[in-house]
Design an enzyme around this catalytic site. Structure first.
Site, mmCIF file in Angstrom:
data_model
loop_
_atom_site.group_PDB
_atom_site.id
_atom_site.type_symbol
_atom_site.label_atom_id
_atom_site.label_comp_id
_atom_site.label_asym_id
_atom_site.label_seq_id
_atom_site.Cartn_x
_atom_site.Cartn_y
_atom_site.Cartn_z
ATOM 1 N N GLU A 122 -8.009 5.713 12.020
ATOM 2 C CA GLU A 122 -6.732 5.876 12.598
ATOM 3 C C GLU A 122 -7.031 7.490 13.182
ATOM 4 O OE1 GLU A 122 -2.870 4.989 11.227
ATOM 5 O OE2 GLU A 122 -3.357 5.019 9.859
ATOM 6 N N ASP A 127 0.740 -1.545 -0.103
ATOM 7 C CA ASP A 127 -0.259 -0.060 0.408
ATOM 8 C C ASP A 127 0.836 1.300 0.387
ATOM 9 O OD1 ASP A 127 -0.107 1.372 3.310
ATOM 10 O OD2 ASP A 127 -0.138 -0.860 3.159
#
Length: 235
Positions: free
Chosen positions: A138, A52
């Protein structure tokens, strides 16, 4: 009386000893970092490795990435209600041209509505993605707002419903541990997970992508990069 060694000589010896210890510690640290950078998890039948990436990785040579055993890539597309990663289009096209399967992820901010964020994601990501959409939840790099858990879950539900209906795919949840402790996302939503568990295979059966390293060395990428393993349960 016995003759004493000059203080300067003793200090020099101590300095040499300290320097030697520092060199050994530094060498050991480099060995550990090198081992971590070269780490690749063992693959079971049908499992695959992927990355990613975002603008933090700069310019990527995707053909070299593909030649280094990487078969898929999740690419950061958007954040909040109007921010678009300025390397998204280039990474999407480059990874696709190199033969990788591609998917996009959105960084969910606590300062914008789920509807605004879904609209930003959908107008940015091409409709022919190979992999399902993913949402990153997050606290690091997020805004300063801290809505009540029920309010956050309502906005996240709007985002997920909108994106899943538009794409026809079930989204993946990447949820930081601290974030989940506050907002209870994983208990509230049934979507499959993208789980971070560095160098230790997750033991639960819900994950479909495992982030195995965040410092991997992959040919074609400058510096360390997130290395992921895709389960046969995905996607």
């Amino acid at each position: 009386m016995p003759r004493r060694r000059p203080a300067t000589r003793r200090l020099m010896q101590v300095g040499i000893a300290v320097a030697a210890i520092a060199v050994l510690v530094g060498a050991g640290w480099l060995v550990v970092r090198e081992r971590e950078a070269r780490y690749r998890p063992d693959l079971g039948p049908g499992e695959r490795l992927g990355l990613d990436v975002s603008h933090y990785q700069g310019v990527i040579d995707w053909q070299r990435v593909a030649n280094d055993g990487i078969s898929f890539a999740y690419i950061k597309a958007t954040e909040a209600g109007d921010w678009v990663d300025d390397t998204f289009a280039r990474n999407w096209e480059g990874a696709r041209a190199a033969g990788l399967e591609v998917g996009a992820y959105h960084f969910f901010t606590l300062c914008r509505t789920g509807g605004d964020q879904a609209a930003n994601f959908l107008r940015t990501v091409p409709p022919d993605a190979d992999l399902p959409p993913a949402v990153d939840l997050e606290f690091p790099m997020n805004c300063s707002a801290r809505p009540e858990p029920a309010a956050l879950r309502t906005e996240l539900a709007v985002f997920l419903d909108t994106v899943e209906q538009a794409t026809g795919r079930t989204a993946l949840l990447y949820v930081e541990d601290e974030f989940d402790e506050v907002y209870g996302v994983l208990d509230a939503f049934p979507q499959p997970t993208w789980e971070r568990s560095l160098r230790t295979r997750p033991s639960d059966s819900r994950w479909v992508i495992w982030q195995a390293s965040d410092t991997a060395r992959v040919d074609g990428v400058n510096g360390g990069v997130d290395l992921n393993l895709m389960s046969t349960r995905c996607c």
